[in-house]
Design a protein around this motif. Sequence first.
Motif, PDB file in Angstrom:
ATOM      1  N   TYR A  13       0.986  -1.815   0.072  1.00  0.00           N
ATOM      2  CA  TYR A  13      -0.149   0.073  -0.102  1.00  0.00           C
ATOM      3  C   TYR A  13       0.620   0.640  -0.109  1.00  0.00           C
ATOM      4  O   TYR A  13       0.704   2.389  -1.006  1.00  0.00           O
ATOM      5  CB  TYR A  13      -1.338   0.128   1.190  1.00  0.00           C
ATOM      6  N   ARG A  14       2.485   1.146   0.381  1.00  0.00           N
ATOM      7  CA  ARG A  14       2.726   2.843   0.410  1.00  0.00           C
ATOM      8  C   ARG A  14       3.484   2.605  -0.468  1.00  0.00           C
ATOM      9  O   ARG A  14       3.570   4.148  -0.836  1.00  0.00           O
ATOM     10  CB  ARG A  14       3.838   2.117   1.927  1.00  0.00           C
ATOM     11  N   GLU A  15       3.646   1.299  -0.808  1.00  0.00           N
ATOM     12  CA  GLU A  15       4.516   1.948  -1.889  1.00  0.00           C
ATOM     13  C   GLU A  15       3.611   2.381  -3.215  1.00  0.00           C
ATOM     14  O   GLU A  15       3.782   3.402  -4.235  1.00  0.00           O
ATOM     15  CB  GLU A  15       4.956  -0.140  -3.145  1.00  0.00           C
ATOM     16  N   GLN A  16       1.736   1.734  -3.665  1.00  0.00           N
ATOM     17  CA  GLN A  16       1.193   2.092  -4.309  1.00  0.00           C
ATOM     18  C   GLN A  16       1.287   3.559  -4.155  1.00  0.00           C
ATOM     19  O   GLN A  16       0.236   4.435  -4.768  1.00  0.00           O
ATOM     20  CB  GLN A  16      -0.016   1.468  -4.571  1.00  0.00           C
ATOM     21  N   THR A  22       1.821  11.666  -5.713  1.00  0.00           N
ATOM     22  CA  THR A  22       2.499  12.008  -5.870  1.00  0.00           C
ATOM     23  C   THR A  22       2.087  12.634  -8.029  1.00  0.00           C
ATOM     24  O   THR A  22       2.027  13.812  -8.521  1.00  0.00           O
ATOM     25  CB  THR A  22       3.853  11.408  -6.398  1.00  0.00           C
ATOM     26  N   MET A  23       1.860  11.455  -7.875  1.00  0.00           N
ATOM     27  CA  MET A  23       0.929  12.028  -9.463  1.00  0.00           C
ATOM     28  C   MET A  23      -0.292  12.616  -8.800  1.00  0.00           C
ATOM     29  O   MET A  23       0.002  13.850  -9.947  1.00  0.00           O
ATOM     30  CB  MET A  23       0.122  10.378 -10.016  1.00  0.00           C
ATOM     31  N   ALA A 142      -2.082   9.624 -16.313  1.00  0.00           N
ATOM     32  CA  ALA A 142      -0.470   9.553 -15.638  1.00  0.00           C
ATOM     33  C   ALA A 142      -1.414   8.733 -14.029  1.00  0.00           C
ATOM     34  O   ALA A 142      -1.132   7.443 -14.137  1.00  0.00           O
ATOM     35  CB  ALA A 142       0.765  10.419 -15.289  1.00  0.00           C
ATOM     36  N   THR A 143      -2.554   9.574 -13.578  1.00  0.00           N
ATOM     37  CA  THR A 143      -2.539   9.193 -12.275  1.00  0.00           C
ATOM     38  C   THR A 143      -3.978   7.709 -12.811  1.00  0.00           C
ATOM     39  O   THR A 143      -3.991   7.509 -11.657  1.00  0.00           O
ATOM     40  CB  THR A 143      -3.843  10.223 -12.042  1.00  0.00           C
TER      41      THR A 143
END
Length: 184
Positions: A13-16, A22-23, A142-143
Amino acid sequence: AITKIQQAVFAEYREQAMIGRTMQAVAAVANVALAVPRRMTRYYVERRQKVIDAYSARLEFERRKTALSAANTYCKHRSTPCSFDDMLQLTNPIRREAVIEQYCLDQELTRAQRDRLLRMAAGTMPWFVALSLTVQFIATLATTTVPPIALCDPAFVAEMPGSNGTVLKIGHFDEVDGVTHIEI
């Protein structure tokens, strides 16, 4: 087992979430930064459109007045009837480009201003508005391309409600069609 699943889920979850947040932040900043040029251009275009529409209405009024005068003159001097609609059909309807050309002649506008008005009438945008919309589209695209992850509470996966602390089944991660999910 519950702690292992919780750590794995929260790490994923943190990685995703970092990429997604950010996007989203980049898209929001780009949208806010480019909102002022879009708003100014929209105001300018609307103001110019009102002026051109008013000028077009004035020219259309003159066209109809001329057609009515010609129909009245024709009826005075000829024995065959001629209506206002017949005379109006003999004249050409006013084209938007012709209105802009005439407006530029009357207002003594430069060639660049005339070209800008013609582009505005054609529906093309200035470069900075096109850039603004392109950046917004790319940020939105991108998002939406960040792979989604379906998350559920690992404690719920490992310990079902009403089981009084008995571990019923442990879940594991899988990736199906690029979507990371937890199988129970």
